[in-house]
Scaffold this active site. Structure first.
Site, PDB file in Angstrom:
ATOM      1  N   ASP A 120      44.691  61.542  42.650  1.00  0.00           N
ATOM      2  CA  ASP A 120      45.769  61.098  43.041  1.00  0.00           C
ATOM      3  C   ASP A 120      46.308  62.412  44.154  1.00  0.00           C
ATOM      4  OD1 ASP A 120      48.572  60.158  43.423  1.00  0.00           O
ATOM      5  OD2 ASP A 120      49.013  59.958  41.596  1.00  0.00           O
ATOM      6  N   ASP A 155      51.992  59.194  49.229  1.00  0.00           N
ATOM      7  CA  ASP A 155      53.359  58.249  49.402  1.00  0.00           C
ATOM      8  C   ASP A 155      54.645  58.790  49.145  1.00  0.00           C
ATOM      9  OD1 ASP A 155      51.846  58.298  47.041  1.00  0.00           O
ATOM     10  OD2 ASP A 155      53.132  56.747  46.206  1.00  0.00           O
TER      11      ASP A 155
HETATM   12  N1  GUN Z   1      51.316  58.397  39.713  1.00  0.00           N
HETATM   13  C1  GUN Z   1      52.602  57.653  38.828  1.00  0.00           C
HETATM   14  N2  GUN Z   1      53.445  57.295  39.992  1.00  0.00           N
HETATM   15  C2  GUN Z   1      52.751  57.289  41.118  1.00  0.00           C
HETATM   16  C3  GUN Z   1      53.212  57.199  42.539  1.00  0.00           C
HETATM   17  O1  GUN Z   1      54.323  56.140  42.594  1.00  0.00           O
HETATM   18  N3  GUN Z   1      52.466  57.644  43.370  1.00  0.00           N
HETATM   19  C4  GUN Z   1      51.409  58.257  43.290  1.00  0.00           C
HETATM   20  N4  GUN Z   1      50.917  58.619  44.352  1.00  0.00           N
HETATM   21  N5  GUN Z   1      50.918  58.650  42.169  1.00  0.00           N
HETATM   22  C5  GUN Z   1      51.703  58.231  41.010  1.00  0.00           C
END
Ligand code: GUN
Length: 735
Positions: A120, A155
């Protein structure tokens, strides 16, 4: 503590005790592709091709905090067969030591994990802590540098308390960041998250616009607070608005969703990947995840479900442990339960029962039940209105609710197939709202047409097989001007289709069949068939003693001779129209002078035309029809439409009577398909808008010449977008 036990929690893994072999990278050409291997409506089993192995979906990517590894990633691979996990590149980027190992040795070495690693980007940290310091392009470049398999762009998180305009701005900002992020990712797989808060129209917009970029996976973002507040109806709305507007060939990942209770419903709506830290977070708090909800270890005398991690312990033993050991143990338990529920869901997809599982699980929690009822019946205007007022007022800010639900429900229904094996098990009123039953009814109501002008006879009071009870009677009535139906718990069915599933195999209590005819429902069904203003004659067949006498007294006529040929003809003609979408005129012409080979139980086995050519064979188990090559040639020659030249889905009813759907393949595929090989995605030029999963299709070349008979595995939009996997299972080539 369960350490020596090994598990087989992922389908294609072999049972083993110690280490598992490292995965093989996918073929270069397949990198980043997703294929569907099995489906059940919109639910799908898939394979995602990555440089660190092929990931089988639906699956869970456990969240690994690179600083606190409660269960070692290596153990997840070796012991649990976990093929993919997720960690956070922003956390690694922020910590000098982690960053230095990751940049010099790569993220797989940092975590000591050989499978697929997704990272992420720091968006969630920005939601929790405010801003993050990293740039949009910088974080993608960093993920590439450390060798992740699937990276995530930065995002903009959308919270449920944000106004429509705030959310719209965040969605547009995310879209604006997509171009530069995709460019920087080069050939690394990249997540393009869908944002949009609780506004379905913004979710739909985000899904449509994000589909235009070259992302590999679309996570649904901004749902963690919605799940924390247990607003599952919002979740269902978001999911549907997103999924029905996304490119179907991209897997969908539920960001931060790891409660097993939610899996069946979300998988039934097409979720492919889940990630969650819930297994550890709940464990730290002394809480146990189960497919039915959450339990506290402090309150348990006995386990709600036995899992390998706790098999030799009692809850009291676990309470006595120190906090660290207890957390590790309960994390294992939670992970095992989660993986087990995913196994159950995958098997349900194979069995064609995922909707039933979602239906059953919906009773576990009032909020989940509310979501499921919204999904199946859109009750916002009826019984549940007071419960979801906040969502209604939220959507009022932007307008219409109704059209959207209907569109979304249509999207679910249009991918449904009638399970070929086994019966339809009764589940109370929910039964009526099962999407595959709705699909079967839509086909029936739009394709079947009355062939008589006389009164309508409704047989009621008994379950199938009806031919054993009233076959002789029906053959006598067939010579007269009556339209014959049988009442079943899911609606009336024309007698000509008396052995057709799902109507013929409904497993339910006796009283279901014995219940008196409901004339309002019957009238409604008759209208759907285009029958109005006729006299309805109900005939109770629960007791067949002196049935003939009773019936002909009611009809006020002497029993006529049996007209067996007419009964057989009607049966085949009805099936040709309902199952092969023929017009009655064509079906009748096709069967003119036909003869029937009968089974020892007096059922039609083969249909032979007037020239002695074998055209079709009824399938006795579920009432379907199998087509021979000669039959396919006949149906092919009846086509009045042009050769399809696109993948348009079009309106359901407008396709009635147009015959079996055609799928057009390119020159490369032609020789293989003709020999009976399956049609693979990537070789299809166009298809008819009424091609549906599991329905018989005719495969043709560009010139419209018949190449094969097959069973579609896809919807038109899937034919248009997938580039890997089987598109049509060919039953027989037509050389
Ligand atoms: N992890 C939990 N929700 C989100 C999200 O909306 N975007 C991102 N990039 N990671 C997340």
């Amino acid at each position: 503590m369960g350490k020596s036990i090994s598990y087989r929690l992922v389908t294609s893994m072999k049972w083993q005790n110690d280490t598992r072999e490292d995965p093989k990278p996918c073929r270069e050409n397949d990198h980043g592709k997703f294929e569907i291997t099995r489906r059940d409506g919109q639910a799908r089993l898939g394979k995602l091709h990555t440089n660190h192995g092929i990931v089988e979906t639906p699956c869970l990517l456990p969240v690994i905090n690179p600083n606190i590894r409660t269960i070692e990633p290596r153990e997840m691979w070796d012991k649990y067969g976990i093929q993919a996990l997720i960690t956070n590149s922003y956390v690694i980027w922020k910590h000098e030591k982690l960053k230095s190992v990751a940049t010099s040795e790569g993220v797989h070495s940092l975590l000591d994990y050989p499978g697929m690693i997704m990272t992420d980007s720091g968006t969630f940290q920005s939601y929790v802590y405010g801003d993050v310091e990293v740039g949009v392009e910088e974080i993608v470049e960093f993920q590439k540098e450390i060798g992740v398999d699937v990276a995530t762009m930065l995002d903009v998180f959308t919270r449920p308390d944000m106004t429509y305009h705030q959310v719209e701005k965040a969605v547009l900002e995310t879209i604006e960041r997509s171009g530069p992020s995709v460019t920087k990712s080069e050939n690394m797989m990249l997540n393009g998250p869908i944002q949009g808060g609780v506004f379905p129209e913004l979710r739909a917009m985000s899904a449509k616009m994000m589909s235009d970029f070259d992302f590999s996976i679309h996570p649904i973002g901004g749902i963690v607070p919605i799940m924390e507040q247990q607003k599952y109806t919002n979740l269902a709305k978001i999911m549907l608005a997103t999924k029905s507007n996304l490119a179907p060939n991209r897997p969908v990942h539920m960001f931060g969703c790891g409660h097993p209770m939610l899996f069946p419903m979300l998988i039934a709506m097409g979720a492919d990947l889940f990630d969650s830290a819930a297994y550890v977070l709940f464990a730290r708090d002394g809480r146990l995840l189960t497919p039915w909800g959450t339990e506290r270890i402090s309150e348990l005398e006995e386990w709600p479900i036995i899992m390998p991690a706790i098999a030799n312990l009692t809850p009291a033993d676990v309470r006595k442990m120190n906090k660290e050991d207890r957390t590790i143990l309960l994390s294992r338990f939670n992970l095992e339960v989660t993986l087990q529920e995913l196994s159950r869901c995958r098997q349900a997809v194979r069995d064609g029962t995922i909707w039933r599982l979602a239906e059953r699980r919906s009773h576990q929690h009032p909020a989940l039940r509310e979501a499921f009822l919204w999904l199946t019946t859109n009750p916002s205007k009826a019984i549940l209105e007071p419960l979801i007022l906040d969502e209604i007022s939220a959507s009022k800010e932007t307008g219409e609710e109704k059209g959207r639900w209907e569109e979304n429900w249509d999207w679910i229904v249009s991918a449904q197939q009638t399970p070929r094996n086994g019966g339809e098990s009764w589940g109370g009123n929910d039964t009526f709202n099962r999407p595959h039953l709705e699909m079967a009814k839509r086909n029936l109501h739009s394709r079947w047409k009355p062939q008589n002008n006389g009164d309508v006879i409704i047989f009621h009071g008994a379950s199938a097989p009806w031919r054993e009870k009233i076959g002789d009677l029906v053959e006598r009535i067939y010579s007269l001007d009556y339209e014959l139906f049988i009442q079943t718990p899911i609606g009336i069915i024309p007698y000509g289709l008396e052995d057709l599933n799902p109507w013929a195999h409904i497993e339910g209590p006796d009283w279901l069949w014995k219940s008196k005819p409901d004339f309002i429902k019957i009238q409604h069904d008759l209208e759907q068939f285009g029958i109005t203003g006729r006299r309805i004659i109900p005939i109770d067949i629960s007791d067949t003693e002196e049935l003939h006498k009773r019936v002909f007294e009611i009809l006020e006529i002497e029993p006529p001779e049996r007209d067996t040929e007419r009964r057989k003809l009607r049966q085949i003609v009805d099936k040709l129209c309902v199952l092969y979408n023929l017009e009655y005129m064509d079906a009748n012409k096709l069967c003119e002078g036909a003869s029937f080979v009968m089974s020892t139980t007096n059922r039609i086995r083969n249909v032979i035309d007037s020239e002695g050519i074998h055209l079709f064979s009824p399938r006795l188990a579920e009432g379907g029809l199998s087509l021979t090559v000669d039959g396919a040639r006949k149906l092919h020659s009846l086509r009045k439409e042009g050769i399809p030249d696109r993948f348009d889905a079009g309106d359901f009813d407008s396709h009635t009577g147009k015959g079996l759907a055609w799928v057009v393949v390119d020159d490369d595929a032609e020789p293989y398909v003709k020999q009976g090989r399956n049609v693979m995605h990537g070789f299809i030029l166009a298809c008819d808008g009424w091609a549906r999963p599991d329905e018989t299709v005719l495969v043709v070349n560009k010139a419209g010449e018949l190449l094969a008979i097959g069973r579609s595995q896809s919807t038109p939009s899937e034919f248009a977008t997938f580039s890997k996997g089987i598109a049509v299972k060919v039953r027989e080539g037509c050389p």
